[in-house]
Scaffold this active site. Structure first.
Site, PDB file in Angstrom:
ATOM      1  N   GLU A 115       0.848  -1.195   0.000  1.00  0.00           N
ATOM      2  CA  GLU A 115       0.000   0.000   0.000  1.00  0.00           C
ATOM      3  C   GLU A 115       0.882   1.242   0.000  1.00  0.00           C
ATOM      4  OE1 GLU A 115      -2.370  -0.293   3.535  1.00  0.00           O
ATOM      5  OE2 GLU A 115      -3.197  -2.217   2.945  1.00  0.00           O
ATOM      6  N   LYS A 117       2.159   4.641   1.679  1.00  0.00           N
ATOM      7  CA  LYS A 117       2.224   5.132   3.050  1.00  0.00           C
ATOM      8  C   LYS A 117       1.854   6.613   3.032  1.00  0.00           C
ATOM      9  CE  LYS A 117       4.977   4.909   7.243  1.00  0.00           C
ATOM     10  NZ  LYS A 117       4.782   6.252   7.727  1.00  0.00           N
ATOM     11  N   ASP A 119       1.205  10.283   4.085  1.00  0.00           N
ATOM     12  CA  ASP A 119       1.902  11.136   5.042  1.00  0.00           C
ATOM     13  C   ASP A 119       0.875  12.053   5.696  1.00  0.00           C
ATOM     14  OD1 ASP A 119       3.930  12.092   6.500  1.00  0.00           O
ATOM     15  OD2 ASP A 119       4.918  13.184   4.876  1.00  0.00           O
ATOM     16  N   TYR A 229      -7.269   1.933   5.776  1.00  0.00           N
ATOM     17  CA  TYR A 229      -6.338   0.841   5.536  1.00  0.00           C
ATOM     18  C   TYR A 229      -6.484  -0.333   6.508  1.00  0.00           C
ATOM     19  CZ  TYR A 229      -3.364   3.695   8.692  1.00  0.00           C
ATOM     20  OH  TYR A 229      -2.872   4.448   9.709  1.00  0.00           O
ATOM     21  N   LYS A 322      10.611   3.165   3.570  1.00  0.00           N
ATOM     22  CA  LYS A 322      10.641   4.625   3.501  1.00  0.00           C
ATOM     23  C   LYS A 322      11.407   5.093   2.271  1.00  0.00           C
ATOM     24  CE  LYS A 322      10.013   7.043   7.042  1.00  0.00           C
ATOM     25  NZ  LYS A 322       9.080   7.663   7.953  1.00  0.00           N
ATOM     26  N   CYS A 416      22.770  42.073  16.656  1.00  0.00           N
ATOM     27  CA  CYS A 416      21.445  41.475  16.540  1.00  0.00           C
ATOM     28  C   CYS A 416      20.634  42.191  15.455  1.00  0.00           C
ATOM     29  CB  CYS A 416      20.729  41.572  17.884  1.00  0.00           C
ATOM     30  SG  CYS A 416      19.000  41.066  17.771  1.00  0.00           S
ATOM     31  N   CYS A 419      17.724  44.235  17.349  1.00  0.00           N
ATOM     32  CA  CYS A 419      17.929  45.329  18.308  1.00  0.00           C
ATOM     33  C   CYS A 419      19.334  45.901  18.265  1.00  0.00           C
ATOM     34  CB  CYS A 419      17.606  44.855  19.724  1.00  0.00           C
ATOM     35  SG  CYS A 419      18.830  43.691  20.363  1.00  0.00           S
ATOM     36  N   CYS A 434      21.793  36.868  21.264  1.00  0.00           N
ATOM     37  CA  CYS A 434      21.564  38.275  21.536  1.00  0.00           C
ATOM     38  C   CYS A 434      21.263  38.320  23.031  1.00  0.00           C
ATOM     39  CB  CYS A 434      20.367  38.777  20.737  1.00  0.00           C
ATOM     40  SG  CYS A 434      19.693  40.311  21.386  1.00  0.00           S
ATOM     41  N   CYS A 439      15.247  42.934  23.763  1.00  0.00           N
ATOM     42  CA  CYS A 439      15.196  42.784  22.304  1.00  0.00           C
ATOM     43  C   CYS A 439      13.763  42.429  21.895  1.00  0.00           C
ATOM     44  CB  CYS A 439      16.160  41.681  21.881  1.00  0.00           C
ATOM     45  SG  CYS A 439      16.009  41.206  20.163  1.00  0.00           S
TER      46      CYS A 439
HETATM   47  S1  IVH Z   1      -0.896   0.179   8.730  1.00  0.00           S
HETATM   48  C1  IVH Z   1       0.205  -1.839  12.617  1.00  0.00           C
HETATM   49  N1  IVH Z   1      -1.066   1.291   6.358  1.00  0.00           N
HETATM   50  O1  IVH Z   1       2.082   4.906   9.136  1.00  0.00           O
HETATM   51  C2  IVH Z   1       0.062  -1.205  11.312  1.00  0.00           C
HETATM   52  N2  IVH Z   1      -0.225   2.596   8.146  1.00  0.00           N
HETATM   53  O2  IVH Z   1       4.183   3.827  11.435  1.00  0.00           O
HETATM   54  C3  IVH Z   1      -0.556   0.111  11.413  1.00  0.00           C
HETATM   55  N3  IVH Z   1       0.327   4.900   7.533  1.00  0.00           N
HETATM   56  O3  IVH Z   1       0.719   5.420  12.262  1.00  0.00           O
HETATM   57  C4  IVH Z   1      -0.534   0.937  10.260  1.00  0.00           C
HETATM   58  N4  IVH Z   1      -0.252   4.757   5.416  1.00  0.00           N
HETATM   59  O4  IVH Z   1      -0.395   6.603  10.346  1.00  0.00           O
HETATM   60  C5  IVH Z   1      -0.723   1.447   7.639  1.00  0.00           C
HETATM   61  N5  IVH Z   1      -1.291   2.145   4.204  1.00  0.00           N
HETATM   62  C6  IVH Z   1      -0.955   2.308   5.488  1.00  0.00           C
HETATM   63  C7  IVH Z   1      -0.456   3.546   5.978  1.00  0.00           C
HETATM   64  C8  IVH Z   1      -0.098   3.641   7.320  1.00  0.00           C
HETATM   65  C9  IVH Z   1       0.232   5.543   6.366  1.00  0.00           C
HETATM   66  C10 IVH Z   1       0.863   5.490   8.788  1.00  0.00           C
HETATM   67  C11 IVH Z   1      -0.014   5.321   9.976  1.00  0.00           C
HETATM   68  C12 IVH Z   1       0.825   4.732  11.065  1.00  0.00           C
HETATM   69  C13 IVH Z   1       2.219   4.836  10.526  1.00  0.00           C
HETATM   70  C14 IVH Z   1       2.989   3.577  10.858  1.00  0.00           C
END
Ligand code: IVH
Length: 679
Positions: A115, A117, A119, A229, A322, A416, A419, A434, A439
């Site tokens: 999936e 991730k 943000d 998710y 990541k 500074c 000031c 400073c 200030c």
């Molecule tokens: S599963 C135990 N799926 O990533 C598994 N998390 O460090 C729980 N996140 O706090 C998360 N996209 O906020 C899952 N497709 C995804 C995600 C996802 C973003 C975030 C989530 C979680 C953090 C995990």
């Protein structure tokens, strides 16, 4: 129209709107225009106005948000919300797959599900009998904030499930991410800038900030979205998993019943498939309309997830992959110096605006004078900037080949910028300061800190109004805040200050006297006294006066507090002007007396007496938090690695300190190992 007819009409309008919501948010395929949709809502709203008895909390008209709250109640998670272990390369992904195989004795039978991730901010939604009853943030994983009123304003989150749906009689939890798409984020920031409010640094921050807004009507205006998710039933039993025994089937079900689920989800069978998915999205992430910071890989079969289980704070059946931080090159037009509330001078890069992961970046931090020198950053240079997990982008290097001929090393100002008083750099410190307490930047910084959410939490006294009041001569010290009630007319004479706003402000100021003594101590803004140190001090001494009278040794003796903190506290209370300030605050009725709560923190065997060095970025906490946790357990944290160092805690992008540790044979802990020792 009779009430009966109205009921029928209202019901059919709601169903119709629900269906359009689903088409818009879940299928991304609306069949009517926004205008037509608004007209349906309008019609429903008119009818509900005529028949208010028929309004239900699940009605789509109720997404506008209810009354503001003062605080979010704690929400205990039925099942803890965990985090994911991070991986950064193929080997680490292979290690993950190998562990799974070893634990199961074979490859996962239903493969892995990959999936995006997102943000954003993790969200737990509880449904009972098909109705949304609670939305909660993750918090510390066990207890989060109950933000239901805010969550209800997010249009892609179903408030109730259609009665035809299988889930409409069930009690279950849906987890997912609340986020803001880039377009919505840009629009929001533009509006904020037009109204003179500070823009958010990135979509994640603006999502977190929005969810924590106390007025749901305000939240309703924020372009928040949701992507689900995870689905878990209240009476989940492994043996009942027959029908919904894979994660992918559950995502399908969620989609069917009106939850937005990412369509960029793939089931793959091995590491090669995982890497293909991850690499593809690393390259293609800019094509999405929202930010992602990696991929999430999960074992698809639920019985297998169960078999594989968990370690400390994360499941063994899932990992995050990541992505590398995105970099961009741009011209450094200038360097400005910012003055913090303690007088710390921070150099800031003024950049030729550049797009990075869909966000326009104009400024970045240069940390301090040493960093500028070490990286040899000069005005006019083409610099490399990066947005990592942190809020503020940073300048990571220079493309020397593109340096203009006349570029000169940056000469740090000796005065500074606010000031003009001379700057000082104490021996052994990387920062310039400073030292003029008057200030204006420091005055404003101290006042803003005092009123801020984590401190006295004075609603209505944010950055903008502090500046306004200081300029109008109404505020100079924090004690002046409590005299504002005697200057009502002067407040009213200021621009953008109506009766109601002034009343709210004065009420907020009065209310702040009820804050805890530890918060008050923190709010004073004593160097090195953060929220936890303030709490330790009050727990130990019981009152501000007792802290003020304590000797340096007595303070230093508190586990978790070192000599540097102790000397800063003593120095603060010795100063005449601080004594005067405290007297004024005492007379104003601030909470000087708290409660002694001496907890004997047994120093942990692992940490006690050992020396640690922190390097790189940890995902679970800031470096300061890590330092505090180590000290609380009786350890010491130093800045550089030597033979005396017992452990180096290495986060992401650990650099030279890690190398040094390896050369000297000093033990290195990765984040996971460090966290497990902290347990
Ligand atoms: S599963 C135990 N799926 O990533 C598994 N998390 O460090 C729980 N996140 O706090 C998360 N996209 O906020 C899952 N497709 C995804 C995600 C996802 C973003 C975030 C989530 C979680 C953090 C995990």
């Amino acid at each position: 129209m009779t009430a009966k007819e109205a009921r029928v009409k209202i019901e059919s309008l709601r169903i119709e709107i629900l269906e359009h919501d689903r088409r818009y948010h879940v299928l991304a395929a609306p069949i009517i225009s926004d205008r037509e949709y608004d007209r349906l809502i309008e019609e429903l709203r008119d009818l509900e106005a005529k028949f208010p008895d028929l309004i239900t909390p699940e009605s789509p008209t109720q997404r506008v948000g209810g009354e503001p709250t003062k605080l979010f109640p704690p929400a205990v998670h039925h099942v803890p919300m965990l985090s994911l272990a991070n991986t950064y390369n193929t080997e680490e992904v292979e290690d993950f797959a190998r562990r799974i195989r070893d634990l199961l004795g074979h490859d996962p039978e239903q493969g892995y599900i990959c999936e995006l991730k997102f943000d954003g901010v993790a969200m737990s939604l509880l449904y009972q009998n098909g109705k949304l009853v609670r939305g909660a943030t993750r918090g510390d994983g066990t207890t989060g904030d109950d933000v239901t009123a805010n969550v209800r304003t997010i249009r892609s989150i179903p408030l109730s499930l259609q009665s035809t749906s299988k889930l409409s009689t069930e009690s279950f939890e849906v987890r997912g991410e609340v986020f803001m798409d880039l377009e919505g984020f840009r629009r929001l920031n533009q509006e904020r800038e037009e109204q003179g409010e500070p823009p958010f640094a990135n979509p994640r921050n603006s999502t977190a900030g929005s969810l924590k807004t106390l007025d749901p009507r305000e939240v309703a205006k924020r372009p928040l979205r949701f992507s689900a998710y995870q689905l878990r039933f209240d009476d989940e039993k492994i043996e009942n998993l027959s029908e919904l025994d894979t994660h992918s089937k559950r995502l399908e079900l969620l989609k069917e019943f009106g939850f937005p689920v990412s369509k960029e989800t793939r089931v793959v069978k091995d590491t090669a498939g995982i890497m293909q998915f991850a690499m593809n999205w690393q390259d293609e992430r800019d094509t999405l309309s929202f930010e992602i910071d990696g991929a999430v890989i999960k074992v698809n079969s639920l019985p297998e997830q169960n078999e594989v289980g968990f370690v400390a704070k994360s499941p063994r059946w899932a990992i995050a992959y990541k992505f590398e931080s995105k970099q961009a090159k741009t011209r450094l037009n200038g360097i400005t110096l910012q003055v913090g509330r303690m007088g710390t001078i921070t150099p800031v890069a003024e950049l030729e605006p550049v797009q990075l992961t869909g966000i326009t970046i104009r400024r970045a931090t240069l940390h301090n004078a040493d960093e500028i020198e070490r990286k040899d950053i000069r005005i006019g240079d083409l610099v490399v900037i990066e947005r990592g997990g942190e809020v503020i982008p940073k300048v990571v290097g220079v493309d020397i080949s593109q340096r203009p001929k006349n570029a000169r090393p940056f000469a740090f100002s000796s005065t500074c910028p606010e000031c003009n008083s001379p700057l000082v750099r104490p021996p052994g410190e990387v920062n310039w300061y400073c030292e003029n307490p008057e200030c204006p930047a420091q005055v404003i910084g101290r006042l803003t800190h005092f009123a801020s959410r984590g401190a006295m939490d004075i609603v209505g006294l944010g950055g903008q109004s502090v500046v306004q009041f200081v300029e109008a001569g109404l505020l100079r010290t924090i004690a002046d805040i409590y005299d504002l009630k005697d200057h009502r007319d002067e407040l009213l004479a200021l621009s953008r200050m109506g009766e109601k706003k002034v009343d709210n402000l004065l009420k907020g100021i009065e209310d702040s006297k009820k804050q805890s003594t530890a918060r008050f101590l923190y709010a004073l803004g004593i160097r090195h006294v953060g929220t936890s140190v303030a709490k330790l001090l009050i727990d130990e001494f019981g009152s501000i006066d007792a802290v003020a009278n304590a000797t340096e040794t007595a303070i230093d003796d508190i586990p978790g507090i070192g000599p540097e903190i102790a000397s800063s506290i003593v120095a603060y209370f010795e100063q005449r002007k601080n004594k005067d300030l405290l007297e004024r605050l005492r007379n104003a009725g601030l909470p000087f007396t708290g409660e002694k709560k001496r907890v004997e923190l047994a120093p942990s065997e692992f940490f006690a007496g050992k020396t640690f060095v922190l390097t790189g970025t940890l995902s679970a906490m800031t470096r300061d938090e890590a330092k505090e946790k180590i000290e609380l357990r009786g350890g010491k944290v130093t800045g550089s690695v030597s033979k005396k160092t017992d452990y180096v805690v290495a986060g992401v992008e650990a650099g030279s300190k890690l190398e040094k540790a390896e050369q000297l044979g000093v033990k290195v802990l990765n984040e996971e190992e460090f966290l497990s020792e902290l347990q």
